[in-house]
Design an enzyme around this catalytic site. Structure first.
Site, PDB file in Angstrom:
ATOM      1  N   SER A  49      -1.074 -11.099   5.519  1.00  0.00           N
ATOM      2  CA  SER A  49      -1.308 -11.819   4.273  1.00  0.00           C
ATOM      3  C   SER A  49      -2.369 -12.862   4.555  1.00  0.00           C
ATOM      4  O   SER A  49      -2.672 -13.140   5.720  1.00  0.00           O
ATOM      5  CB  SER A  49      -0.033 -12.502   3.783  1.00  0.00           C
ATOM      6  OG  SER A  49      -0.264 -13.185   2.566  1.00  0.00           O
ATOM      7  N   ARG A 294      -3.514  -4.212   3.756  1.00  0.00           N
ATOM      8  CA  ARG A 294      -2.197  -4.022   3.160  1.00  0.00           C
ATOM      9  C   ARG A 294      -2.328  -4.065   1.647  1.00  0.00           C
ATOM     10  O   ARG A 294      -3.095  -4.853   1.098  1.00  0.00           O
ATOM     11  CB  ARG A 294      -1.229  -5.117   3.621  1.00  0.00           C
ATOM     12  CG  ARG A 294       0.235  -4.920   3.189  1.00  0.00           C
ATOM     13  CD  ARG A 294       0.883  -3.759   3.894  1.00  0.00           C
ATOM     14  NE  ARG A 294       2.317  -3.683   3.673  1.00  0.00           N
ATOM     15  CZ  ARG A 294       2.900  -2.909   2.757  1.00  0.00           C
ATOM     16  NH1 ARG A 294       2.171  -2.184   1.931  1.00  0.00           N
ATOM     17  NH2 ARG A 294       4.221  -2.874   2.656  1.00  0.00           N
ATOM     18  N   THR A 330       4.666 -15.492  -0.898  1.00  0.00           N
ATOM     19  CA  THR A 330       5.674 -15.728   0.141  1.00  0.00           C
ATOM     20  C   THR A 330       6.818 -16.579  -0.391  1.00  0.00           C
ATOM     21  O   THR A 330       7.997 -16.282  -0.160  1.00  0.00           O
ATOM     22  CB  THR A 330       5.033 -16.406   1.364  1.00  0.00           C
ATOM     23  OG1 THR A 330       3.993 -15.568   1.882  1.00  0.00           O
ATOM     24  CG2 THR A 330       6.066 -16.644   2.450  1.00  0.00           C
ATOM     25  N   CYS A 484      -9.035   4.675   1.617  1.00  0.00           N
ATOM     26  CA  CYS A 484      -8.303   4.369   2.851  1.00  0.00           C
ATOM     27  C   CYS A 484      -9.152   3.455   3.730  1.00  0.00           C
ATOM     28  O   CYS A 484     -10.290   3.793   4.052  1.00  0.00           O
ATOM     29  CB  CYS A 484      -7.970   5.653   3.610  1.00  0.00           C
ATOM     30  SG  CYS A 484      -7.238   5.340   5.241  1.00  0.00           S
ATOM     31  N   CYS A 508      -3.374   5.199  10.872  1.00  0.00           N
ATOM     32  CA  CYS A 508      -2.769   4.563   9.688  1.00  0.00           C
ATOM     33  C   CYS A 508      -2.275   3.146   9.994  1.00  0.00           C
ATOM     34  O   CYS A 508      -1.495   2.939  10.927  1.00  0.00           O
ATOM     35  CB  CYS A 508      -1.613   5.425   9.185  1.00  0.00           C
ATOM     36  SG  CYS A 508      -0.767   4.750   7.751  1.00  0.00           S
ATOM     37  N   CYS A 511      -0.945   0.574   5.086  1.00  0.00           N
ATOM     38  CA  CYS A 511      -1.314  -0.250   3.936  1.00  0.00           C
ATOM     39  C   CYS A 511      -0.742   0.307   2.634  1.00  0.00           C
ATOM     40  O   CYS A 511      -0.611  -0.426   1.659  1.00  0.00           O
ATOM     41  CB  CYS A 511      -2.828  -0.393   3.840  1.00  0.00           C
ATOM     42  SG  CYS A 511      -3.706   1.066   3.239  1.00  0.00           S
ATOM     43  N   CYS A 514      -3.038   4.962  -0.054  1.00  0.00           N
ATOM     44  CA  CYS A 514      -3.103   6.382  -0.410  1.00  0.00           C
ATOM     45  C   CYS A 514      -1.948   6.778  -1.310  1.00  0.00           C
ATOM     46  O   CYS A 514      -2.105   7.546  -2.267  1.00  0.00           O
ATOM     47  CB  CYS A 514      -3.132   7.248   0.844  1.00  0.00           C
ATOM     48  SG  CYS A 514      -1.728   7.001   1.958  1.00  0.00           S
TER      49      CYS A 514
END
Length: 539
Positions: A49, A294, A330, A484, A508, A511, A514
């Site tokens: 984040s 992410r 958060t 991606c 990968c 995130c 996809c």
């Protein structure tokens, strides 16, 4: 293994619910067994984040967090909000939601590692490296717990000499805190119709780098956000630049996944952003330390699903509590988890309470989380009109109506429905990386410390193997190659007239883009072997 409560996910929400349950048990002289599963190799390994954190929920959960050494070391001291053109910039008034007085610039991964220590000190059993792969059900259809995935399977799913069976973890209540687009949460949506009558969730993809910059260019506590270039006015997007301690700076870019042009590459837009004259100077002579990406839930109040079902609850970003105009989630994720813990603790102590914590929904609607999301509910959907109409409307909604306008705007489409055929949209030519300020995907993935066994089953499942070529390539020029941010999807064999989709699943970074943006919803992201994926340091 049997517990009172099993928690899936070791992010801020999952850890906050664990801590709160144990605090309540100690305050009331009761025993309660709590187990938390985290698919990353350690707590914090998969946490990504910005992040500027508002301490409102932390102040409630652990009032003496400063004395206990919480890693909130850099108070936010200055806010800048810029509009960028291709060659210039203009300072805009900082919207009130984005004022950061009293907030802290943090590594959210390190914050979660600290929360993990607090949870373990209270007696929470934490199992990192174990991925919850399946929801278990009682005969009456209520949630019984979860099962972790088998370890040591080969690419075809056969047992190898290293095979270890997964575990079943049974619980009186299960808390799902998987973060954005949780793989188990998706199945709960379908089974319990949790999204019936709820507007589609809309998402963004956030891409981030951590840099070490020259001391003379470092401004601890500085917070900068930008809108405008390199996005056009019809595509939602913006950047963040936060100055941490120790000459470190985080820079990132968020692109709304409701974009229309299949030629767009969020990763390359981010790299291009760093070349802007108002931005690039921060990184001159600096060194890139880490990289990650992410997805984040942007739908807000209109997209929050039903939160409870027999045997379990949803908390945090898996339910979608992000405050988009504030660019923070958060504190709301933590508070939602604390509300759930309060409700579950009361339910587990009442033999006549049943097995669905419906009081959690009422608690959420009576809380400051709901008030906060309600007041900004119209900002994100207003961007369907384009940048400037949305900015004008958002100012009116914020300053005139103070978030209490007598109407609610709506999210009209799921993100996978918004792509237009490639032939109808302009192609985008991205400059080649210079490997000083801008980089390619593979060198970036290397910095994320991502790792999956080469021969483990592919966790990116195609419902129909023919769709990527028959539809995605033919109609949309294979957009999975561009949306991606880790180079997982690649069309090979075009030069011989036999194109096929190659899935480089070992790249990968989890995130989930996809799973969200695939126009045919043919890609199903399932959890890989526990401990795989990125290992983010200080992200």
């Amino acid at each position: 293994m049997e517990y009172d409560v099993v928690i899936v996910g070791g992010g801020p929400a999952g850890l906050s619910s664990a801590i709160r349950l144990k605090q309540l048990a100690a305050e009331n002289g009761r025993e309660i067994s709590v187990c938390l599963l985290e698919k990353g190799s350690e707590i914090g390994a998969h946490i990504l984040s910005g992040a500027v954190i508002e301490t409102r929920a932390l102040d409630e959960l652990i009032p003496d967090w400063k004395d206990k050494g919480a890693p909130l070391n850099t108070p936010a001291t200055a806010d800048r909000f810029l509009y960028l053109t291709e060659t210039g910039s203009r300072a805009l008034p900082t919207p009130p939601q984005m004022h950061n007085d009293g907030n802290y610039i943090v590594s959210l991964g390190n914050f979660c590692r600290w929360l993990g220590e607090q949870a373990e000190a209270l007696g929470v059993e934490i199992y990192p490296g174990f991925a919850a792969a399946e929801v278990l059900y009682h005969e009456d259809g209520s949630v019984k717990g979860v099962a972790t995935g088998d370890m040591g399977l080969d690419r075809e799913g056969n047992r190898t000499d290293a095979w270890e069976a997964g575990m079943e973890l049974w619980a009186r209540q299960t808390i799902f805190a998987e973060g954005c687009r949780g793989s188990l949460t998706k199945t709960l949506f379908e089974r319990f119709k949790l999204r019936d009558g709820v507007e589609p969730q809309t998402y963004g993809i956030g891409i981030k780098e951590l840099w070490e910059v020259k001391p003379e260019l470092h401004q601890p506590g500085s917070v900068t956000h930008t809108i405008g270039w390199p996005m056009n006015t019809s595509t939602y997007g913006g950047s963040f630049i936060y100055h941490l301690e120790n000459n470190q700076v985080v820079v990132g870019y968020v692109v709304g996944l409701d974009y229309q042009n299949p030629h767009l590459s969020p990763f390359d837009e981010f790299q291009r952003f760093k070349t802007h004259p108002a931005i690039r100077g921060v990184f001159e002579g600096g060194r890139r330390l880490s990289y990650g990406a992410r997805a984040l839930s942007e739908g807000g109040l209109q997209s929050v699903p039903k939160l409870t079902f027999p045997g379990g609850v949803l908390v945090g970003d898996t339910a979608g509590f992000l405050n988009v105009p504030k660019i923070k989630g958060t504190h709301t994720a933590m508070k939602s988890a604390m509300l759930a813990a309060d409700t579950l603790f009361a339910l587990l102590g009442d033999e006549n309470a049943g097995n669905e914590a419906t009081g959690y929904t009422a608690a959420y609607k009576a809380s400051w989380v709901h008030d906060e999301l309600y007041s900004v509910r119209n900002v994100r959907p207003s961007f369907q009109w384009g940048l400037w109409p949305a900015m004008i409307y958002s100012a009116i909604d914020t300053y005139l109506f103070r978030g209490r306008a007598p109407w609610t705007l709506h999210h009209k489409h799921a993100d996978h429905e918004t792509l237009k055929p490639a032939s109808q949209m302009p192609k985008i030519v991205y400059p080649k990386p210079d490997n000083v300020l801008t980089f390619d995907k593979l060198s970036s993935v290397f910095l994320s410390n991502t790792n999956h066994r080469e021969d483990e089953p592919i966790h990116l499942r195609l419902k129909d193997p023919g769709v990527p070529i028959r539809i995605n390539l033919a109609t949309y020029d294979a957009p999975e190659q561009r949306y991606c941010p880790a180079g997982v999807y690649e069309i090979v064999g075009q030069d011989t007239g036999e194109p096929r989709l190659q899935i480089n699943s070992q790249n990968c970074v989890h995130c989930k883009t996809c799973d969200i943006k695939d126009p045919t919803q043919n890609i199903n992201w399932v959890t890989p072997e526990g401990g795989g994926g990125p290992n983010y340091p200080n992200m």
